[in-house]
Design a protein around this motif. Sequence first.
Motif, mmCIF file in Angstrom:
data_model
loop_
_atom_site.group_PDB
_atom_site.id
_atom_site.type_symbol
_atom_site.label_atom_id
_atom_site.label_comp_id
_atom_site.label_asym_id
_atom_site.label_seq_id
_atom_site.Cartn_x
_atom_site.Cartn_y
_atom_site.Cartn_z
ATOM 1 N N ASP A 33 0.687 -1.161 0.290
ATOM 2 C CA ASP A 33 -0.022 -0.138 -0.020
ATOM 3 C C ASP A 33 1.005 1.353 0.040
ATOM 4 N N LEU A 34 0.230 2.246 -0.022
ATOM 5 C CA LEU A 34 1.099 3.658 -0.211
ATOM 6 C C LEU A 34 1.959 3.619 1.016
ATOM 7 N N GLN A 35 1.647 3.215 2.264
ATOM 8 C CA GLN A 35 2.521 3.394 3.522
ATOM 9 C C GLN A 35 3.852 2.474 3.145
ATOM 10 N N ASP A 36 3.517 1.254 2.610
ATOM 11 C CA ASP A 36 4.650 0.701 2.299
ATOM 12 C C ASP A 36 5.573 1.129 1.158
ATOM 13 N N ILE A 37 5.203 1.723 0.211
ATOM 14 C CA ILE A 37 5.727 2.203 -0.810
ATOM 15 C C ILE A 37 6.664 3.281 -0.387
ATOM 16 N N GLY A 38 6.101 4.390 0.607
ATOM 17 C CA GLY A 38 6.644 5.270 1.277
ATOM 18 C C GLY A 38 7.724 4.966 2.060
ATOM 19 N N THR A 39 7.783 3.585 2.555
ATOM 20 C CA THR A 39 8.781 3.314 3.642
ATOM 21 C C THR A 39 10.141 2.809 2.940
ATOM 22 N N VAL A 40 10.126 2.135 1.922
ATOM 23 C CA VAL A 40 11.211 1.510 1.312
ATOM 24 C C VAL A 40 11.029 1.372 -0.152
ATOM 25 N N ASP A 41 12.070 1.657 -0.959
ATOM 26 C CA ASP A 41 11.888 1.062 -2.250
ATOM 27 C C ASP A 41 12.846 -0.012 -2.423
ATOM 28 N N ALA A 42 13.111 -0.567 -3.937
ATOM 29 C CA ALA A 42 14.210 -1.548 -3.846
ATOM 30 C C ALA A 42 15.354 -1.134 -3.945
ATOM 31 N N LYS A 43 15.672 -0.028 -4.167
ATOM 32 C CA LYS A 43 17.317 0.368 -3.759
ATOM 33 C C LYS A 43 17.627 0.572 -2.539
ATOM 34 N N GLY B 28 19.883 -2.074 2.639
ATOM 35 C CA GLY B 28 19.596 -2.249 3.991
ATOM 36 C C GLY B 28 19.400 -1.141 4.795
ATOM 37 N N LYS B 29 18.424 -0.024 4.112
ATOM 38 C CA LYS B 29 18.297 1.198 4.743
ATOM 39 C C LYS B 29 17.215 0.882 5.934
ATOM 40 N N ASP C 188 12.874 -11.385 10.617
ATOM 41 C CA ASP C 188 13.829 -11.588 9.660
ATOM 42 C C ASP C 188 13.131 -11.316 8.333
ATOM 43 N N ILE C 189 13.886 -10.995 7.381
ATOM 44 C CA ILE C 189 13.442 -10.538 5.721
ATOM 45 C C ILE C 189 14.131 -11.393 4.818
ATOM 46 N N PHE C 190 13.353 -12.244 3.934
ATOM 47 C CA PHE C 190 14.037 -13.120 2.832
ATOM 48 C C PHE C 190 13.657 -12.136 1.573
ATOM 49 N N GLU D 29 25.932 -2.694 1.915
ATOM 50 C CA GLU D 29 24.789 -3.435 0.758
ATOM 51 C C GLU D 29 24.868 -4.696 1.053
ATOM 52 N N ILE D 30 23.736 -5.249 0.975
ATOM 53 C CA ILE D 30 23.602 -6.851 1.077
ATOM 54 C C ILE D 30 24.156 -7.622 -0.107
ATOM 55 N N ASP D 31 24.985 -8.576 0.233
ATOM 56 C CA ASP D 31 25.874 -9.116 -0.922
ATOM 57 C C ASP D 31 25.393 -10.587 -1.333
ATOM 58 N N LEU D 32 24.741 -10.459 -2.370
ATOM 59 C CA LEU D 32 24.195 -11.913 -3.232
ATOM 60 C C LEU D 32 25.036 -12.657 -3.861
#
Length: 412
Positions: A183-193, A198-199, A213-215, A399-402
């Motif tokens: 939703d709008l709150q999620d979109i405003g909380t963090v974007d892909a970058k 790890g912001k 935890d986050i996957f 930055e998260i290393d994959l």
Amino acid sequence: MRFRRFFNRTALLVTFFALVGQYSLSPAWSGNHVYTVTNIKIDASAGSATEAKKIALSQGYERAFKALVERLVPQQDHAKVPLLSAKDALNYVLDISLSSERSSSVRYIAKMTVRFKESRTRGYLRNTGVALAELISKPVLVLPIQKSGEQSLLWGESNQWRAAWGSLGETNGLVPLTMPLGDLQDIGTVDAKGALAGKDGLWKLASKYGSNDIFLSIADIANDSNSAELSAVRTGKFGDGRTYRLKVVKTAEESTAGMLERGANSLNGSLQQDWKQANLLQFGIERWILVQVPIEGLQDWVLINNRLQDVPAINRLNTRSINRSQVNLDVYFSGDERQLTLALAQKDLAMLLNENSIWELRLLNKPAASSSLTLPLEEEVPTLSEDFVVDELAVPTQEIDLSNDNESMTTE
């Protein structure tokens, strides 16, 4: 007055022990949902609606038992467990519930929830010689990011990778997955970058959905949409930063969406498998430790005791002593202290060594008091300092290393 004070304190302590007795550990722990499987889809046709439902329920019993085996038993041991027929599976079923029922004169469709008899089913599985894991993880927030060239997409309907994870639904694994609404709150909380870096917004989003935890999963889809490079990492309080890499190639019969759904299912399977492997119960090997439980009142001990009932690694408890500010317990458990500590943390209980090298069990995320009843205290019990709050999310500093190739899987 002296007699009245003694009587009042005695009455409170009697109430204390009576309530504790109601929550004592027993062979069948009522709060344990490990042996319940949900969302089993059944669909059958026959000469009549009654016969169709009978056939569909038979399908459900067999599928539910298979789902339970896949949930509790490591993948390498699945073949050791003989799959039960509907008739035999019924011997282990406690009860069922049905939802989303639809029927016609010749067809019956529904979703089935099956609750198995815990002790009897566990005994059957143990007799097959397989290893078992029964610890349910706290929910993990899945964040699917789709890459296309230099662009990364987290939100929006054009994110096919997000749609693929959403299609999995309830998976019956020991690691429950949750998806943000977007939703709008999620979109405003963090974007892909921001998520990849790890912001702070990443962890605000996790907190919103009750996850520690986050996957974080990335799909790099080829320009022709016939293949995709998939990667993921579980990070946070219980995640160890383990990475997963997977390449999927579209078959002749598949759509791009179907290919991605298969990839999401494979990554979820690897996540579930790792959790099971790390939390296998060591039956026949029982350990014992002395645990001190500081309490501030009756509510604390009742709440702690209630949560302990849901920890499958604990075999039994013995109360050594109890007073107004502390309970001393003998804890008998399967596995090692690391596994026990992890299991307790899933129930918001922190076990740590104190300055005297004695294990202490402390209550985390204490709910607001629902009663004014407390044990009589002669002196004030100090509240827990923030140093003991271990329920914080670990925010990556970089930055998260994959790029780790320790986990490499390929499906064609």
